[in-house]
Design a protein around this motif. Structure first.
Motif: not given
Length: 276
Positions: A36-40, A43-44, A89-93, A96-98
């Protein structure tokens, strides 16, 4: 076993490794899709920054100390989410935008308040908001449309701009300039609550506040004489140069992104003219 059966067995044996590899690849994809990318973690942290920003906006009109403390914590978390992305190791697009959108919205909200609290400089604050939004949008769009697949907006070719390359690749430079830029505006915000001489008497002030508690006059009275001006003034002087450098980088970012997009347009038009 006849010749045909033996041949088929050899073919099956040859296919088994590739099929096993395919099965493992499919399993890896399935496991990845379960993430769940949203729970990385980064992002939290980004969500926490948004919540803190909203809380700071609530206190912003008349509670400078609470607002500043919460706002500064939100800004410091901006450095933490980048560390978390590298650490886990949870870098995501999305992350980055968030991060970028949160930065832009947070600074914009503060500058909007400064434009109302210091109307003499409102146009300057409006221009700074426009520059900040335009430069980062152009930079992000240029990276997505002209860069390689999956290229981060922080991957800037030094040949295009050594300054942008240094800014985005050197964590110390990036953190220092961003922190000092925010510190400058926070210090200006605190100055809006510094000692002021009011032309209204006590009774007149009370009448204004009671009749129009959310008017500009009432807000100005509520802000007056809440903070000594010495510390905010010192912070402004300390951070003004890094803030100016940050604005210059925004201008440079806007120019470089525009040139990159124009190069792409020219190349596309050249290809179209050849095919005509």
């Amino acid at each position: 076993m006849d010749h045909y059966s033996l041949r088929q067995r050899v073919i099956d044996m040859q296919r088994e490794p590739s099929e096993a590899t395919a099965d493992r690849a499919a399993e890896d994809v399935t496991n990845t899709s379960r993430e769940n990318i949203f729970l990385f973690v980064p992002n939290l942290i980004g969500y926490a920054r948004i919540i803190l920003t909203v809380v700071s906006l609530y206190f912003m009109p008349v509670h400078p100390r609470r607002c500043s403390a919460i706002y500064v914590v939100s800004c410091l978390l901006d450095a933490l989410d980048g560390w978390a992305a590298r650490r886990f190791i949870q870098g995501t697009k999305f992350g980055a935008v968030l991060d970028m959108v949160t930065d832009r919205c947070t600074t914009t909200c503060l500058l909007v308040f400064l434009a109302t609290a210091m109307p003499k400089w409102a146009m300057l604050f409006q221009l700074l908001i426009s520059l900040d939004l335009a430069s980062h949008y152009m930079h992000m769009y240029a990276t997505l449309s002209m860069g390689e697949s999956g290229q981060s907006h922080k991957q800037v070719d030094a040949k295009r701009s050594w300054l942008l390359h240094l800014y985005y690749t050197n964590q110390i430079v990036l953190f220092t300039l961003c922190a000092m830029n925010e510190l400058f505006f926070v210090a200006l915000y605190l100055l809006a609550f510094a000692e002021q001489e009011s032309k209204l008497s006590g009774d007149s002030m009370k009448k204004v506040i009671q009749s129009e508690p959310w008017s500009a006059g009432a807000m100005e009275i509520a802000r007056a004489n809440k903070i000594q001006s010495s510390i905010p003034t010192a912070l402004v002087r300390l951070s003004v140069l890094p803030m100016l450098i940050k604005q210059y980088i925004n201008i440079q970012q806007l120019i470089v992104a525009s040139q990159w997009l124009a190069e792409g347009d020219a190349a596309e038009r050249a290809r179209q003219s050849v095919t005509r």
